[in-house]
Write a protein that holds these residues in place. Structure first.
Motif, PDB file in Angstrom:
ATOM      1  N   LEU A   1       2.890   1.858   5.760  1.00  0.00           N
ATOM      2  CA  LEU A   1       2.704   3.037   4.919  1.00  0.00           C
ATOM      3  C   LEU A   1       1.341   3.681   5.167  1.00  0.00           C
ATOM      4  O   LEU A   1       1.220   4.912   5.167  1.00  0.00           O
ATOM      5  N   ASN A   2       0.317   2.874   5.397  1.00  0.00           N
ATOM      6  CA  ASN A   2      -1.002   3.436   5.719  1.00  0.00           C
ATOM      7  C   ASN A   2      -0.929   4.302   6.971  1.00  0.00           C
ATOM      8  O   ASN A   2      -1.501   5.404   7.023  1.00  0.00           O
TER       9      ASN A   2
ATOM     10  N   SER B   1      -2.455  -4.613   2.594  1.00  0.00           N
ATOM     11  CA  SER B   1      -2.184  -3.887   3.834  1.00  0.00           C
ATOM     12  C   SER B   1      -3.381  -3.869   4.767  1.00  0.00           C
ATOM     13  O   SER B   1      -3.263  -3.470   5.927  1.00  0.00           O
TER      14      SER B   1
ATOM     15  N   ASN C   1       9.335  -0.073  -0.040  1.00  0.00           N
ATOM     16  CA  ASN C   1       7.904   0.163   0.172  1.00  0.00           C
ATOM     17  C   ASN C   1       7.567   0.869   1.474  1.00  0.00           C
ATOM     18  O   ASN C   1       6.396   1.126   1.746  1.00  0.00           O
TER      19      ASN C   1
ATOM     20  N   SER D   1      -0.533   2.116  -1.685  1.00  0.00           N
ATOM     21  CA  SER D   1      -0.429   1.021  -0.733  1.00  0.00           C
ATOM     22  C   SER D   1      -0.920  -0.244  -1.442  1.00  0.00           C
ATOM     23  O   SER D   1      -0.648  -0.438  -2.619  1.00  0.00           O
TER      24      SER D   1
ATOM     25  N   LYS E   1       3.363  -2.218   3.548  1.00  0.00           N
ATOM     26  CA  LYS E   1       2.267  -1.391   3.040  1.00  0.00           C
ATOM     27  C   LYS E   1       1.330  -0.975   4.178  1.00  0.00           C
ATOM     28  O   LYS E   1       0.788   0.127   4.164  1.00  0.00           O
TER      29      LYS E   1
ATOM     30  N   THR F   1      -5.417   1.743  -1.945  1.00  0.00           N
ATOM     31  CA  THR F   1      -5.052   0.341  -1.758  1.00  0.00           C
ATOM     32  C   THR F   1      -5.597  -0.475  -2.932  1.00  0.00           C
ATOM     33  O   THR F   1      -6.694  -1.032  -2.852  1.00  0.00           O
TER      34      THR F   1
ATOM     35  N   ALA G   1      -3.834   7.772   0.687  1.00  0.00           N
ATOM     36  CA  ALA G   1      -3.295   6.558   0.071  1.00  0.00           C
ATOM     37  C   ALA G   1      -4.419   5.808  -0.632  1.00  0.00           C
ATOM     38  O   ALA G   1      -5.595   5.955  -0.284  1.00  0.00           O
TER      39      ALA G   1
END
Length: 260
Positions: A172-173, A155, A124, A151, A169, A194, A192
């Motif tokens: 990842l943002n 997150s 991830n 995501s 996550k 969520t 992204a």
């Protein structure tokens, strides 16, 4: 509450080549079918070859253009090879939907194991990094492209039930936002989404491990239900389309109001 009703295609992705990871089930498979209906030529990637081929067969039966490539998100060379396959098939890449979710055993921070952390990091976070850089290199050749990362609502706030998943996550943002700034001069947008609670196989697995998980998730959603995978894919389709040409660096909630 009213459930999602499938809408008529708008041609949002007509003429585009779109790569989708985690495309054998859940949000990824829904996205593959939706993007093809919206006019994209899709290349699907996941570990499960048989499941991918079933999705490809469905898309082709509906008149769409689809191919499959076996790929393991835990294997960096496998990810790069899958993106190279898109180049082999189409000679370019216009859009990428990076979608992956390693299942973490639900539990608290103190019960989260080193293996949980390592697994979540590999699938991830690191896998997205590897995919994004390979996708960008291909998109930069044509001076345009769009990347969307999946995501999670986890997150954006504390995530006591899935701490390793939420942490990766959130990382990842940050990567999404930074890549958007770095790659904007080269015409590549990066965003992204969520998602909140979505009725996927992953959530079914959580339910089997911890009965009542679905009811707990639904209780926090103002719309009063889980999302259908296609509802998440609809937002990704818009972000990948030219309709979102001025949107980059965004992390967009798709959670039925749960994060409000």
């Amino acid at each position: 509450m009213t459930n999602h009703t499938e809408t008529a295609p708008l041609g949002l992705l007509t003429g585009k080549v779109v790569f989708i990871t985690g495309a054998s089930r859940g949000i990824g498979a829904a996205a593959a079918r939706l993007f093809a209906r919206e006019g994209a030529s899709v290349v699907l990637a996941a570990r499960s070859t048989a499941a991918l081929e079933r999705v490809v067969a469905d898309i082709r039966a509906d008149g769409g253009t689809a191919d499959a490539v076996t790929m393991d998100l835990a294997d960096r060379d496998s990810i790069r090879a899958a993106v190279a396959r898109v180049d082999d098939l189409h000679g370019r890449l216009d859009g990428a939907f990076n979608n992956g979710a390693a299942l973490q055993q639900p539990g608290s921070t103190e019960t989260t194991s080193d293996d949980d952390i390592d697994g979540q990091y590999t699938v991830n976070f690191r896998a997205h990094w590897t995919a994004m850089t390979a996708e960008y290199a291909l998109m930069r050749r044509s001076g345009a492209g769009a990347i969307v990362n999946t995501s999670s609502i986890g997150s954006r706030r504390s995530n006591p039930g899935l701490p390793a998943y939420g942490a990766m996550k959130r990382a990842l943002n940050s990567l999404t936002e930074t890549a958007a700034v770095d790659w904007a001069p080269h015409g590549v947008r990066v965003n992204a989404i969520t998602p909140g609670g979505t009725d996927t196989e992953m959530v079914d697995a959580w339910e089997s491990e911890a009965p009542g998980t679905k009811d707990f998730m639904i209780a926090s959603v103002p719309l009063g239900r889980l999302a259908e995978p296609t509802e998440i894919a609809e937002v990704a389709a818009w972000l990948l389309s030219d309709r979102a040409s001025y949107v980059t660096g965004a992390v967009i909630p798709v959670d039925g109001g749960a994060g409000a």
